[in-house]
Scaffold this active site. Sequence first.
Site: not given
Lengths: 310, 310
Positions: A62, A64, A66, A140, A211, A269
Amino acid sequence: MSLRVVFLGTGGSVPTSSRGLPAVLVVRKGEQIMFDCGEGVQRQMVKAGGGFHRKMKIFITHMHGDHVLGLPGLMQTMALLGRERKLDVYGPPGITEFMECIKETVQFALTFQVEIHELEEEGIVCEETEYFVQAAYANHVIKGFAYALVEKPRPGKFYPEKAKALGIAEGPLWSRLQQGHEVKLKGGRIVKPSEVVGKPREARKIVYTGDTRPFKNLKKLAAGASLLIHEATFDDSLKDRAAEDGHSTPSQAARDAKSAKVERLILTHISARYEDASKLARLVKQAKKIFENTQAAEDFMKLEIPLCDD
Amino acid sequence: MSLRVVFLGTGGSVPTSSRGLPAVLVVRKGEQIMFDCGEGVQRQMVKAGGGFHRKMKIFITHMHGDHVLGLPGLMQTMALLGRERKLDVYGPPGITEFMECIKETVQFALTFQVEIHELEEEGIVCEETEYFVQAAYANHVIKGFAYALVEKPRPGKFYPEKAKALGIAEGPLWSRLQQGHEVKLKGGRIVKPSEVVGKPREARKIVYTGDTRPFKNLKKLAAGASLLIHEATFDDSLKDRAAEDGHSTPSQAARDAKSAKVERLILTHISARYEDASKLARLVKQAKKIFENTQAAEDFMKLEIPLCDD
């Protein structure tokens, strides 16, 4: 031929002294298959002895930061080192625009082709002769995918003594039978593959969730996997926070592992709040109550997934 | 009040096990002033004990990925930690577009204001009560700046015994004199500040070159600096390569340090080829022949630049 899994970054959204941002590297017959590419991946690759010239595919779960911000620097270093091989990057909607904007605003002189595969929906997103990669919608706070690297079943074990007993001499007919074809002997007798070949052997499957909250389709995606790499950002006591932020707890990860009947579960994670060893142990313990073969990932941890024989 | 300089990343364009990508942090009275922001800076900050909530300015020298790609992740982590203070980012043309494209394509929920100062030309680019930052065109392969952090001169030392001898009692008149104002005594006598105050004391100056070939204006920018942080990507034997790629050698850095009469020279942006200690020693030796007070930077090296008294 073993599959090697190298954990390049096992932290949550914020890195710590011991945990970098998310990335898992699978090495298969010299090819590198990476899941997520958090900031700092190129340096983790240097430390782990990864290759910058090898055949390589990167799967982003995804958009994001990070999980994706290591991509530009990795590509820059590959270019500085003179990579010539194409790099394949798979990811959710937005990945193309991200890559384009980086190329336009940061000075890049790529020496190799980057093929971006922007995934619109779940399903098989990449197919090679010996394996495929399947994506399933994760759950997520933004759109994203979990991925399964699935090796295609290998032919069953060939039994030479059975073939010989049927009067088939070593030669081309053996190969045809092992490849699953019927064979007609001189006398007219038809030999089925099942008479001389065992049942197809299960190949390996590695699943990486990215995530996500627990989601229904994971059971199918991860069914019988050799390895499930599941996020566990928060421990069970922060279950509500996990749900709110789109994450999972160790118990949830373990229940997924159990219902999908995977062989092994690795939690990753890991939030910075579990940097202390005793806190991390509590996290793992919560999962182990439900699924015993559980371990927490560590940066630079290497796992070998051997071929299973029938 | 000392100035603390923390080297967060001292490698060249490609990181190594021991050297991260370029970034230098100056801590002054609790404020953080960063020069360059290479990939991985946020994690180096975690390791070095840097703050994510403090007053902070970031100065980017040029738009090559290894100098700027740490910015998005640093901002994301600041946001995740709930930063509220404004962050000021200074950089060459292109910095605004880069920041905009990152905000548009990577999922960001900033909790604080980011003010981008895109510098069109050299000169004083930031002025505070006690210091200013001056930019000068560097000479790299793309447009970029070297920066000097310059403290404003402090008032000279006050001599109470001289004031008393002139019949001035401790009180408001002492302050006025120290602040540089003449004072009229009751008898009509006018006292000049120079009668009771020493000459203004030199303040500190730290200069950071970024990536550059030697350039003429550095002598002026760095004149009398307490510390010159100069890139030295290649050793003297690769002088031609350095010129071609827009970099400097140790001898060139040392000549700049000498002609600018700086106090101390630190070499940074060290290419991965000098990872071996003996090779690094050769690099430093080349500079020391010309400018003795030279050292090679190391990741997490901390320097304290004390106030110099008159």
